[in-house]
Scaffold this motif. Sequence first.
Motif, short mmCIF file in Angstrom:
data_model
loop_
_atom_site.label_atom_id
_atom_site.label_comp_id
_atom_site.label_asym_id
_atom_site.label_seq_id
_atom_site.Cartn_x
_atom_site.Cartn_y
_atom_site.Cartn_z
N UNK A 19 0.68 -1.29 0.04
CA UNK A 19 0.27 -0.18 -0.07
C UNK A 19 1.02 0.87 0.24
N UNK A 20 0.79 1.50 -0.63
CA UNK A 20 1.73 3.38 -0.89
C UNK A 20 1.83 4.40 0.07
N UNK A 21 0.61 4.00 0.74
CA UNK A 21 -0.02 5.71 1.50
C UNK A 21 1.04 5.22 2.80
N UNK A 22 0.79 3.94 2.87
CA UNK A 22 1.52 3.26 3.97
C UNK A 22 3.19 3.36 4.37
N UNK A 23 3.80 4.06 3.22
CA UNK A 23 5.05 4.02 3.19
C UNK A 23 5.68 5.31 2.79
N UNK A 24 4.85 5.64 2.24
CA UNK A 24 4.92 7.54 2.73
C UNK A 24 5.98 8.26 3.46
N UNK A 25 6.32 9.53 3.28
CA UNK A 25 7.08 10.23 4.00
C UNK A 25 5.77 11.43 4.41
N UNK A 26 5.47 11.72 5.41
CA UNK A 26 5.20 12.92 5.87
C UNK A 26 5.75 14.00 6.19
N UNK A 27 5.57 14.66 5.40
CA UNK A 27 6.38 16.13 4.44
C UNK A 27 5.58 17.54 5.79
N UNK A 28 4.30 17.49 6.55
CA UNK A 28 3.92 18.01 7.23
C UNK A 28 3.17 19.02 6.82
#
Length: 821
Positions: A599-608
């Motif tokens: 799942x791509x969402x679970x591996x994204x970096x949140x840049x806030x």
Amino acid sequence: MVNERITEGIIREQLRKAGYFKSVYNDISDIEIYEQKTSEGILENLLDKASKNKMGKDKGYPDFIVFLRQYDIVIIIECKADRRKHYSQNLDKAKEYAVDGAIWYSQFFSVRYNTIAIGVSGQNQEELRITKYFYKKEKSLAKKESDESDEEKTNNKEKQSKIPTPFKIRGQDKEIESPKEVYQYWLYEEKLEKIDDFEKISSNLHKQLHAANVSQYQKSIIIAVILLSLTDRDFRQTYQGISSEETIATSLFNSMVKVLEEAEVPTKNVKTIENNSLFLLDHAIVKKNSPYKLSYFIKQLDEKVFKYMKGDYKEIYTDELGYFYNEFLKYTGGGDGRGLGIVLTPFHICELFAELAGVNKKSRVIDICAGTGGFLVAALKKMLSFLPLQKEVQSIKKNNIIGFELSPSIYPLLIANMIIRNDGKSNCLNTDCFSFTSQEIYEKYKPNTGLLNPPYAVRKKELEFVLHMLDSLEPRGIGIAIVNVSCCKDENDLDLRKEVLSRHQLLGVMSMKNNLFRRSSGVNTNILIFRAHSKHKEKTFMALWKDDGLIDKKGSVGWKDEEGSWEEIKKKWVDQFNNKEIISGKSNLVYLKENDIWIAENHMINNFDSFTPNLLAKHIYSTIKQIFKSEGKINFNQLKEIPHREIEDKFPFDIKKEWKEVRISNLFEFYHFNSIPKKIRKSGKIPFIGASKNNNGISEYILPVKGYNIIDYKCITFGAQGNVGVANSFYQVNPFIPSSTIWVLKPKFEINNHNGSFLAAMLETEKFRYNFGNSVKLENLKSTSIFLPFNGKNKSVDWQKIEEIVKKIDKAELLNIKVTN
């Protein structure tokens, strides 16, 4: 700094290279080019009231006017340096936007000429954007003024006061075509209107077939049989001379069989198509009392659609005829083919697959669940775009397209779809893909590219189809599938995911827009890209491809590219994948282990980046509204003080550089409760909190029920599931009753109105990770981190700093107010 003169220079050079100057193409005469001016005479007169201030008093001049005198065509070009000024939503801001300006000027020329409006934006060839619209010449206004009566002149002036409706034309999005290529647009000018026309024809045919008591499935078979039979010249020349509907049906049926046999469709499969078409011989539409008879539908298709398969039209319109066929199939079952018993893959996704797979004239493409042939059509189109030699074309059509379709009722539609595109010799079989081993498929067809939308909820799992496709490809071949997100994360698919990775390399995982398949299935999907028979030892590209620019237009039967942005978005996505481009919060490169979810969402970096003063203000104001509510009562005098305007600025600091990452499991305990069943809920005064995006999550006010929890402490709620409410976070001031659709985050620290609002806003930045098919699990919460101000001396969260930040938001002082009733 952007400079419009640079853009004009690029276009000037493009015009030169494309042959608009006589020094390039001496055989093309009568081409006049004017920059911000025109010649004396009719062109000049047409601009008398063309000033972009739209006052109708002054002359106005576009950046370029190109007059192709021998073709009776005028090209209007408007340039803007800033790509953000390409076009407005309603195309009505002529002074500010390039396309709008080109359309504004073009309406004046369309009185007497076929006119192309071209809007251009960008400062270099790489970022250049070109959009074209076509105005058909207003024939009623094409007379010389001296030939017009006074009444005609009055009527024509009224018509000129109304802006005619242009329609968008396809073509190069980075270049301007040559004069000869431009001329092709209206050499058969109907081509430019076919998409709209075909949609209307499809809609009318569906209604008429329904009135003739034709079932959803039979509609598509009838259209397929007619289109196939019309390719038989003898039938096409004789059917109108047959008076008996029964005889026409028999002749139609026999002609279809003849066409299939000439196309070398295997005898067994011809028999399958015959059996599925036999109903025609005794259907209501061949009876005397039918409101619409078979001959009527044959004539409609012959005159309004099939003419684009003959003579010079054949090469130009093959794609448009296929578009009509797919458009008709979409109408069956509400826009996605569900009435056929399958779900049609949106054609723009089929095109995307062909691009991502790098399909070329040497590709051998297989779809083991071909359906009506969308992927195969897109692949064939891509192959032929490389302009192969004629002998190569024949080889491509005979050897390089392989399709298996199990359903005997869908198979005729697949064959028709291919033959309509002049490709009757493809290896499209009515068979179960699992009736062949992967080794047998490879040895017979040698496919190097696989494209797949596996069936959902059938006897085999989606990943079993994916694995069979990949195993059938040649080593290092590319396989692409679009699947339900559930098979990418669910525990019961873990063994299959492990098996896939043990034999094939997962190159990419792309999360697509919610409800890509529209209302038919209600599932969210991932695109998976593999390199067959390669070790999975490199990083996987993961991306969020949520915005494809297409809209679900009311009254439409499919996604619509209303703004013409899909081609540019498609290119951007393909480039992102090929270049493995990392964009914070949008794409990432990840080492996937065998137990990891895809799942791509679970591996994204949140840049806030989404944590802005505006988001914080929204949560502060939501908290203030709660403070003003006491047992359902509101102090309206204080409530009206809350501002509703947006704050658009950013925080004057870099969150990820100046703050510290903190696991929320260090701040909260996580609880999940059962809901009070709706049938026993009664209206009361206690908020019932669910996975809603509005009203602080409150869906209703109810009475307590014995055995169900009342949360009487201040906390944060976080949406656990749902398409809209998932991952919505709210700080809760007052006691409430929780729904099973939320998580309750009980603080381990002293929470208050300031830091509670702040943390709820910070947690909302995680919303991009979740959707209807990817709900919030306990393990997600435990692994979630956010950035917070940190006190280095105490090695703890700096709660005082948080309060100082909150107090800077307008009206935040109301967080301290006491409720009055």
